[in-house]
Motif scaffolding. Structure first.
Motif: not given
Length: 337
Positions: A322, A326, A329
């Motif tokens: 990631f 991100k 996420d």
């Protein structure tokens, strides 16, 4: 949960660092990001190991910490490369020559053709006598000798500022090196360089005008320029570090992930997008993100061993990568197992 950062200045001082850690450990905080300096890392590592407390430094890079704990049963981590790498790079670049157009890897330079600053086969080292300076000096020595060069003088100085470096400068001049490396922080390095320039100005046995002085990454600071001025308040004042080179880790690599982080950093801080990131900003970000992901994975903010184990789990391959933008996420992925 909201993450809160509490910042204490360690003053690059071992006693202050120890006191700060005792404060953090006693309050059962989940993770400490630090210390900043290699001289304080070994003390912090001992404290973290005894308290089963994860410690992630973004900048303390002494190789001493690597072997001080087993690879998989440790509590001290870092997100910056070891100074063992810097020591090799310094020796290789000096041996081959710092050309005017150095290539991207350590040591390519101008291939030792003698252009630019020329090659350096006889080196003098002036280094702090501590966990920062000694490993770098030893690594430079080992690499230089392995290449076929020689270290004609190794002069250790205290990490704290001395009143004079005339004796040390005279020792370097007497050793007749091709170049010198100064492995210190700004105040010591800039003050030593003032003594060195005075010593070379008085020495008529050779032409010192093209002599190369190279500082380690500890000298890569605006403070070095201030400390080097004859008049600290006047930017145009004669400067002891004028003409000095400094070698440093690439703190703003041209990768998609680094560019993404820089955009986030500039947006959050209002920084000038044309400038490089502040030193170790990305390494500090990585340390913070690792801490956050490990806490999420461990499901606890108080169990140091679980958080330590989770640090390995969230960072080792295989897995999904990631990038900096991100992070949300990544947290969702961990929450979902």
């Amino acid at each position: 949960k909201q993450v809160k950062f509490e910042i204490l200045d360690d003053a690059t001082d071992t006693a202050t660092t120890k006191k700060n850690f005792e404060n953090f450990f006693g309050r059962k905080l989940p993770v400490v990001l630090g210390p900043t300096g290699s001289g304080q890392a070994t003390e912090g590592q001992n404290q973290a190991k005894a308290a089963f407390f994860p410690l992630i430094s973004p900048s303390a890079s002494t190789p001493i910490t690597t072997a001080a704990e087993p690879a998989l049963e440790r509590f001290f981590f870092r997100t910056a490369p070891s100074h063992g790498l810097q020591a090799k790079a310094i020796a290789i670049r000096l041996f081959r020559g710092l050309g005017p157009k150095p290539a991207g890897d350590a040591g390519a330079g101008d291939g030792g053709t003698g252009t630019g600053t020329g090659t350096c086969r006889k080196i003098a080292i002036v280094n702090q006598d501590d966990a920062y300076g000694n490993p770098i000096a030893q690594g430079i020595t080992d690499t230089m000798k392995g290449l076929g060069g020689d270290v004609v003088a190794t002069i250790k100085v205290p990490a704290t500022l001395a009143a004079s470096y005339d004796t040390e400068a005279a020792q370097v001049v007497a050793a007749k090196p091709d170049c010198q490396v100064v492995v210190t922080f700004p105040a010591v390095g800039a003050t030593y360089m003032r003594a060195f320039k005075k010593a070379t100005a008085a020495d008529t046995s050779r032409d010192w005008s093209s002599f190369l002085s190279l500082g380690s990454n500890g000298m890569k600071s605006e403070d070095t320029l201030v400390k080097g001025r004859e008049n600290a308040a006047d930017p145009n004042s004669p400067n002891s570090v004028e003409g000095m080179y400094v070698m440093n880790f690439d703190l703003s690599p041209k990768t998609p992930q680094a560019n993404e982080f820089k955009n986030l950093f500039d947006s959050a801080t209002g920084s000038d997008k044309t400038k490089d990131l502040p030193g170790y900003a990305a390494n500090q970000f990585d340390a913070a993100v690792l801490a956050v992901l490990a806490i999420q994975r461990a499901g606890t903010t108080t169990d140091g061993k679980k958080i330590r184990d989770a640090l390995f789990e969230v960072s080792k391959p295989p897995g999904t990568a990631f990038s900096p933008a991100k992070l949300a996420d990544a947290l969702i992925a961990l929450r979902n197992g």
